[in-house]
Design a protein around this motif. Structure first.
Motif, PDB file in Angstrom:
ATOM      1  N   UNK A 169       0.823  -1.203   0.000  1.00 25.00           N
ATOM      2  CA  UNK A 169       0.000   0.000   0.000  1.00 25.00           C
ATOM      3  C   UNK A 169       0.863   1.262   0.000  1.00 25.00           C
ATOM      4  N   UNK A 170       0.328   2.313  -0.586  1.00 30.01           N
ATOM      5  CA  UNK A 170       1.070   3.562  -0.752  1.00 30.01           C
ATOM      6  C   UNK A 170       1.030   4.354   0.562  1.00 30.01           C
ATOM      7  N   UNK A 171       1.880   3.956   1.493  1.00 36.01           N
ATOM      8  CA  UNK A 171       1.909   4.567   2.826  1.00 36.01           C
ATOM      9  C   UNK A 171       2.233   6.053   2.763  1.00 36.01           C
ATOM     10  N   UNK A 172       3.137   6.425   1.868  1.00 34.33           N
ATOM     11  CA  UNK A 172       3.512   7.836   1.743  1.00 34.33           C
ATOM     12  C   UNK A 172       2.310   8.677   1.330  1.00 34.33           C
ATOM     13  N   UNK A 173       1.550   8.201   0.349  1.00 30.49           N
ATOM     14  CA  UNK A 173       0.374   8.939  -0.110  1.00 30.49           C
ATOM     15  C   UNK A 173      -0.675   9.018   0.999  1.00 30.49           C
ATOM     16  N   UNK A 174      -0.911   7.914   1.674  1.00 28.99           N
ATOM     17  CA  UNK A 174      -1.886   7.909   2.773  1.00 28.99           C
ATOM     18  C   UNK A 174      -1.503   8.952   3.815  1.00 28.99           C
ATOM     19  N   UNK A 175      -0.234   8.944   4.207  1.00 32.16           N
ATOM     20  CA  UNK A 175       0.241   9.874   5.237  1.00 32.16           C
ATOM     21  C   UNK A 175       0.083  11.326   4.803  1.00 32.16           C
ATOM     22  N   UNK A 176       0.417  11.633   3.571  1.00 29.79           N
ATOM     23  CA  UNK A 176       0.295  13.012   3.061  1.00 29.79           C
ATOM     24  C   UNK A 176      -1.158  13.456   3.023  1.00 29.79           C
ATOM     25  N   UNK A 177      -2.044  12.568   2.571  1.00 26.17           N
ATOM     26  CA  UNK A 177      -3.456  12.942   2.479  1.00 26.17           C
ATOM     27  C   UNK A 177      -4.049  13.192   3.859  1.00 26.17           C
ATOM     28  N   UNK A 178      -3.722  12.316   4.803  1.00 25.85           N
ATOM     29  CA  UNK A 178      -4.216  12.484   6.180  1.00 25.85           C
ATOM     30  C   UNK A 178      -3.754  13.830   6.738  1.00 25.85           C
ATOM     31  N   UNK A 202      -2.878  16.586   5.104  1.00 23.91           N
ATOM     32  CA  UNK A 202      -3.251  17.802   4.374  1.00 23.91           C
ATOM     33  C   UNK A 202      -4.739  18.031   4.151  1.00 23.91           C
ATOM     34  N   UNK A 203      -5.580  17.008   4.342  1.00 22.08           N
ATOM     35  CA  UNK A 203      -6.994  17.189   4.022  1.00 22.08           C
ATOM     36  C   UNK A 203      -7.897  16.815   5.193  1.00 22.08           C
ATOM     37  N   UNK A 204      -8.881  17.668   5.496  1.00 26.14           N
ATOM     38  CA  UNK A 204      -9.728  17.468   6.677  1.00 26.14           C
ATOM     39  C   UNK A 204     -10.958  16.597   6.438  1.00 26.14           C
ATOM     40  N   UNK A 205     -10.914  15.743   5.446  1.00 28.53           N
ATOM     41  CA  UNK A 205     -12.021  14.815   5.186  1.00 28.53           C
ATOM     42  C   UNK A 205     -11.482  13.386   5.327  1.00 28.53           C
ATOM     43  N   UNK A 206     -12.371  12.401   5.463  1.00 29.31           N
ATOM     44  CA  UNK A 206     -11.891  11.026   5.646  1.00 29.31           C
ATOM     45  C   UNK A 206     -10.996  10.548   4.504  1.00 29.31           C
ATOM     46  N   UNK A 207      -9.887   9.931   4.889  1.00 30.06           N
ATOM     47  CA  UNK A 207      -8.968   9.307   3.936  1.00 30.06           C
ATOM     48  C   UNK A 207      -9.168   7.799   4.052  1.00 30.06           C
ATOM     49  N   UNK A 208      -9.481   7.175   2.931  1.00 31.38           N
ATOM     50  CA  UNK A 208      -9.713   5.735   2.903  1.00 31.38           C
ATOM     51  C   UNK A 208      -8.517   5.072   2.220  1.00 31.38           C
ATOM     52  N   UNK A 209      -7.777   4.296   2.999  1.00 28.96           N
ATOM     53  CA  UNK A 209      -6.620   3.579   2.463  1.00 28.96           C
ATOM     54  C   UNK A 209      -7.129   2.391   1.664  1.00 28.96           C
ATOM     55  N   UNK A 210      -6.675   2.282   0.433  1.00 29.68           N
ATOM     56  CA  UNK A 210      -7.094   1.163  -0.414  1.00 29.68           C
ATOM     57  C   UNK A 210      -6.007   0.891  -1.434  1.00 29.68           C
ATOM     58  N   UNK A 211      -5.819  -0.376  -1.721  1.00 30.16           N
ATOM     59  CA  UNK A 211      -4.841  -0.756  -2.726  1.00 30.16           C
ATOM     60  C   UNK A 211      -3.649  -1.454  -2.117  1.00 30.16           C
ATOM     61  N   UNK A 212      -3.563  -2.753  -2.320  1.00 30.14           N
ATOM     62  CA  UNK A 212      -2.383  -3.497  -1.913  1.00 30.14           C
ATOM     63  C   UNK A 212      -2.269  -3.818  -0.439  1.00 30.14           C
ATOM     64  N   UNK A 213      -3.340  -3.698   0.309  1.00 25.87           N
ATOM     65  CA  UNK A 213      -3.287  -4.059   1.726  1.00 25.87           C
ATOM     66  C   UNK A 213      -3.455  -5.578   1.814  1.00 25.87           C
ATOM     67  N   UNK A 254      -1.726  -7.599   4.433  1.00 28.90           N
ATOM     68  CA  UNK A 254      -1.482  -8.214   5.741  1.00 28.90           C
ATOM     69  C   UNK A 254      -2.134  -7.408   6.862  1.00 28.90           C
ATOM     70  N   UNK A 255      -2.416  -8.065   7.985  1.00 23.68           N
ATOM     71  CA  UNK A 255      -2.926  -7.331   9.146  1.00 23.68           C
ATOM     72  C   UNK A 255      -1.953  -6.242   9.603  1.00 23.68           C
ATOM     73  N   UNK A 256      -0.667  -6.486   9.443  1.00 23.17           N
ATOM     74  CA  UNK A 256       0.331  -5.491   9.838  1.00 23.17           C
ATOM     75  C   UNK A 256       0.230  -4.233   8.972  1.00 23.17           C
ATOM     76  N   UNK A 257       0.012  -4.418   7.682  1.00 18.83           N
ATOM     77  CA  UNK A 257      -0.165  -3.260   6.801  1.00 18.83           C
ATOM     78  C   UNK A 257      -1.430  -2.500   7.168  1.00 18.83           C
ATOM     79  N   UNK A 258      -2.486  -3.234   7.472  1.00 18.97           N
ATOM     80  CA  UNK A 258      -3.739  -2.589   7.869  1.00 18.97           C
ATOM     81  C   UNK A 258      -3.531  -1.767   9.140  1.00 18.97           C
ATOM     82  N   UNK A 259      -2.862  -2.350  10.094  1.00 18.77           N
ATOM     83  CA  UNK A 259      -2.579  -1.637  11.345  1.00 18.77           C
ATOM     84  C   UNK A 259      -1.789  -0.363  11.059  1.00 18.77           C
TER      85      UNK A 259
END
Length: 194
Positions: free
Chosen positions: A134-143, A145-156, A158-163
């Protein structure tokens, strides 16, 4: 599969096609992110690509309609920036999720008025192929910079990645292939012992 996911603790379902959504609603009492995958000649956009698919999902009454919010040309020859204002006006009471592949696309989707931003298409557009998922860098940047819900999706996978995506601040996450595709799941295990 949706029922099993619910029994396992899922808090929502992302489902493709009105037929599947109707059946899921008969057996599962969870919020649904609805999509319709349709392939149109001359366009790489296939996740809820036109008003036709949005109309069908709206009539079915899904909680969130997700659509491709990349900067690729849509089947009608327009960009998301040209069509989403009309969509937003027509369906002012509907929640919309932007399936993005880059930070810039998410920024534009936020400005256009999408209700949540997803990293769904990172790694799946010509210009993001090869991105580590999963694109952790993109998820982190979106969280950040933007005040709306960020939904992580794509390539998750393992449970560790989800965590980790939740540690980064994602509002929620969609786990697809790792749950819903027995062939891919089996292949991972077989590949591990080759």
């Amino acid at each position: 599969m949706a029922y099993s996911a619910m029994k396992g603790g899922a808090k929502g379902i992302r489902a493709n096609s009105v037929e599947d959504i109707k059946e899921i609603k008969k057996n599962v009492e969870l919020p649904i992110i609805g999509i319709i995958k349709s392939v149109y000649k001359g366009s790489d956009v296939f996740i809820t690509p036109t008003l036709k698919e949005i109309d069908l999902l709206y009539r079915e009454g899904v909680n969130i309609i997700a659509l491709d919010a990349t900067n690729r040309i849509r089947p009608d020859g327009k960009l998301i920036s040209e069509v989403f204002p009309t969509i937003r006006e027509k369906y002012s009471d509907q929640l919309f999720m932007a399936d993005c592949s880059t930070y810039e696309e998410a920024k534009e989707a936020y400005a256009l008025g999408f209700d949540c931003l997803g990293t769904t298409l990172s790694g799946y557009t010509d210009y993001t192929r090869g991105t580590s998922l999963p694109d952790m860098e993109l998820i982190e940047r979106l969280v950040k910079d933007f005040p709306i819900p960020i939904i992580a999706e794509g390539g998750i996978w393992t449970p560790e990645q989800l965590k980790r995506v939740f540690e980064l601040g994602a509002y929620s996450a969609v786990v697809g292939t790792a749950i819903t595709r027995p062939m891919d799941i089996t292949k991972r295990f077989v590949d591990a012992i080759k």
